[in-house]
Each structure stands twice: as structure tokens, then as C-alpha cells.
Design a protein around this motif. Sequence first.
Motif, PDB file in Angstrom:
ATOM      1  N   ALA A 194      61.243  46.400  12.219  1.00 46.96           N
ATOM      2  CA  ALA A 194      61.937  45.894  13.409  1.00 46.96           C
ATOM      3  C   ALA A 194      60.978  45.319  14.440  1.00 46.96           C
ATOM      4  O   ALA A 194      61.304  44.326  15.130  1.00 46.96           O
ATOM      5  CB  ALA A 194      62.780  47.009  14.023  1.00 46.96           C
ATOM      6  N   ASP A 195      59.786  45.887  14.559  1.00 46.83           N
ATOM      7  CA  ASP A 195      58.830  45.418  15.572  1.00 46.83           C
ATOM      8  C   ASP A 195      58.247  44.043  15.244  1.00 46.83           C
ATOM      9  O   ASP A 195      57.539  43.465  16.080  1.00 46.83           O
ATOM     10  CB  ASP A 195      57.680  46.417  15.712  1.00 46.83           C
ATOM     11  N   TRP A 196      58.543  43.545  14.053  1.00 51.27           N
ATOM     12  CA  TRP A 196      57.945  42.291  13.620  1.00 51.27           C
ATOM     13  C   TRP A 196      58.981  41.172  13.451  1.00 51.27           C
ATOM     14  O   TRP A 196      58.656  40.099  12.945  1.00 51.27           O
ATOM     15  CB  TRP A 196      57.193  42.509  12.301  1.00 51.27           C
ATOM     16  N   VAL A 197      60.187  41.429  13.909  1.00 53.43           N
ATOM     17  CA  VAL A 197      61.250  40.433  13.763  1.00 53.43           C
ATOM     18  C   VAL A 197      61.035  39.253  14.703  1.00 53.43           C
ATOM     19  O   VAL A 197      61.271  38.090  14.354  1.00 53.43           O
ATOM     20  CB  VAL A 197      62.633  41.085  14.011  1.00 53.43           C
ATOM     21  N   ASP A 198      60.579  39.504  15.907  1.00 59.48           N
ATOM     22  CA  ASP A 198      60.338  38.444  16.883  1.00 59.48           C
ATOM     23  C   ASP A 198      59.102  37.640  16.450  1.00 59.48           C
ATOM     24  O   ASP A 198      57.970  38.089  16.585  1.00 59.48           O
ATOM     25  CB  ASP A 198      60.107  39.060  18.267  1.00 59.48           C
ATOM     26  N   ARG A 199      59.332  36.435  15.974  1.00 61.22           N
ATOM     27  CA  ARG A 199      58.235  35.622  15.439  1.00 61.22           C
ATOM     28  C   ARG A 199      57.533  34.800  16.520  1.00 61.22           C
ATOM     29  O   ARG A 199      56.569  34.087  16.229  1.00 61.22           O
ATOM     30  CB  ARG A 199      58.768  34.680  14.358  1.00 61.22           C
ATOM     31  N   SER A 200      58.008  34.902  17.761  1.00 67.01           N
ATOM     32  CA  SER A 200      57.323  34.194  18.845  1.00 67.01           C
ATOM     33  C   SER A 200      56.085  34.955  19.302  1.00 67.01           C
ATOM     34  O   SER A 200      55.160  34.372  19.888  1.00 67.01           O
ATOM     35  CB  SER A 200      58.272  33.980  20.034  1.00 67.01           C
ATOM     36  N   ASP A 201      56.053  36.248  19.015  1.00 71.12           N
ATOM     37  CA  ASP A 201      54.897  37.085  19.379  1.00 71.12           C
ATOM     38  C   ASP A 201      53.981  37.183  18.160  1.00 71.12           C
ATOM     39  O   ASP A 201      53.982  38.161  17.414  1.00 71.12           O
ATOM     40  CB  ASP A 201      55.388  38.463  19.827  1.00 71.12           C
ATOM     41  N   VAL A 202      53.200  36.151  17.960  1.00 67.83           N
ATOM     42  CA  VAL A 202      52.382  36.061  16.749  1.00 67.83           C
ATOM     43  C   VAL A 202      51.155  36.964  16.861  1.00 67.83           C
ATOM     44  O   VAL A 202      50.363  36.843  17.811  1.00 67.83           O
ATOM     45  CB  VAL A 202      51.936  34.609  16.485  1.00 67.83           C
ATOM     46  N   ARG A 203      51.020  37.837  15.895  1.00 67.75           N
ATOM     47  CA  ARG A 203      49.880  38.757  15.829  1.00 67.75           C
ATOM     48  C   ARG A 203      49.164  38.610  14.489  1.00 67.75           C
ATOM     49  O   ARG A 203      49.697  37.989  13.567  1.00 67.75           O
ATOM     50  CB  ARG A 203      50.367  40.198  16.015  1.00 67.75           C
ATOM     51  N   VAL A 204      47.973  39.185  14.415  1.00 66.39           N
ATOM     52  CA  VAL A 204      47.190  39.087  13.184  1.00 66.39           C
ATOM     53  C   VAL A 204      47.986  39.674  12.022  1.00 66.39           C
ATOM     54  O   VAL A 204      48.542  40.768  12.121  1.00 66.39           O
ATOM     55  CB  VAL A 204      45.850  39.841  13.337  1.00 66.39           C
ATOM     56  N   GLY A 205      48.059  38.924  10.937  1.00 66.84           N
ATOM     57  CA  GLY A 205      48.793  39.361   9.749  1.00 66.84           C
ATOM     58  C   GLY A 205      50.165  38.745   9.635  1.00 66.84           C
ATOM     59  O   GLY A 205      50.804  38.836   8.584  1.00 66.84           O
TER      60      GLY A 205
END
Length: 280
Positions: free
Chosen positions: A231-242
Motif C-alpha cells: 500500500a505504501d508504494w501505490v502513489d507513483r508520484s513519490d518516486v523512491r529508489v527501487g
Amino acid sequence: MKRLTLILVVCILLVGCSQGGSAVATIPTEERAALTPTPSAETVREEIVFELTLTPQAPTPTIEITPEPTATPDPFFGLNVSFYGADSNFYHIDLDQMTRQRITGMSYPAEGAIITYDDLRYVHILYVDFEGQTHEGELIVNEQDANEVMDIFYQLYLAEYPLSSVKLVDDYGEPFEDNLSMAANNTSAFNYRYSSANKLSRHAYGAAIDINPMMNPYIHSDGRVSPSNAADWVDRSDVRVGMIDKNDLCYQLFTSYGWEWGGNFRSEKDYQHFSKDLGY
């Protein structure tokens, strides 16, 4: 008279010594021979033995035998293997008997598969995790994809692109599913499973790979998220490593070889997924 003769002999000897001569030289040869002791046979034998003992013996030449070279064991047991250039850590190989046993009943059906063992290749790679540590990884892909998959993961390794783990889905003990593998953020490829009731997934052909699936979840059309812990990775506007987007190296490498990205799907988004149509 005998006493007088003895005195004369002594006087003659003394005179000879005082003049630097040898007293023995004035004694007739016959008398000198009589005065010289004859060596005993035992003395002669000892001298001969002593002489023989001191005579150096010539060393016996030794013949050096060159040992036969030990045959180098073949770690691949004669199987067809292809290396990525000079780097022996990156290679793909036919499925050996141990690998076949390992996947049968887990990611490969015991019977009825339209893909044979010979259609697949075991790919060995190195990868860097999120802590910067290097690990060995393994994938099973279609033999048509093996070279380009090896190249893609070699480029990711050189760039230190982080992957949580790269294991066969079989290690998670979930036959023909990958829920546990995804939840562990494990990158994987071959899995003989269906994408719908009557349609095999491209994973079943060894023509699909899921990259860091927890960080790149599958978002269903009804809003469900797979894996469930993503769930913490659904927002694709907040791009993080990986996380994969179109600026990402992983995206660029796979698409350069003609693979499709699930992030471009219309009704659903499968950000972890890259696949290729092999004509099956």
C-alpha cells in the motif's frame, strides 16, 4: 769385545747426527732392512678398508617422474552453458536434473506442460541489494530470452541498481503462485501459472520478469493491490529508489530489448512486470 763394538756404533751415530746426516744412511742396506718392521696382514687390511671407506661414491641418478595433470572437474556436468563475456558469475545453462526436481510440482507441473524443460534456461547473476551488498541471484527464463536477460541484469549490477532478492519462486513453497515471493519483494521470472481462467501468463513461458514487486505493485482494476503489503508504494508520484518509471534504468534496459512494461497497461497497472511476446 761386544761391549766395545756397541760403543763404536753409538759414537758413529752421534757423529752422523751432529753433521746433519742421517744415521740410518750409514747402516748397510741389509741391516736397515732387518731393522724396518714388516707390517702385519691385519694392518694392511685395515689400511685398505680405510681407503675404501674414504673413497666418495658416485650418486645414483634419480629419474623424476612428471605426474599426470589432474583433470579439472566440470562444474556444469557437460551441460550447455553460456557465459557473459569473461565474467563467470553471469551465465545461463540448461536445466540440470537437480533443478528439474527442484521446480517440478512447484513452478513446473508434473505433467501437461506445453513448455518443456529444454525450452527453459537457468540464469545465474550477481546483484546489489539496498544496503550495497553483492549477492548471487538465480532466474529461470525461456531459452529465447536468456542472453538478453543476462545482459540486462549485468548492466543493472554494474550500475548497482538495488534489488531486494533474486530467487526462484519455488523457494517460497507456494505451488504455482507468487504471493509470498511478491510480499518478500523478490524478483522472479518463470512460474507456470494462469493470468486468467483459460490463459497462461507469460511467466509460464519464461517470458516475464517481476522486479522488486512490493515496491512496484500490481494495481487491479477494482483497486486491489498485489502484494497486499504494498500500500505504501501505490502513489507513483513519490518516486523512491527501487520504484520503476519511464526514467528508470530497469525500464530503459528491458524496453530496449522489446519487452513490454506493465506500467503501460490501460485498465490495470502492473509496475513490477516486464514481458515479451515469444509467439506462443
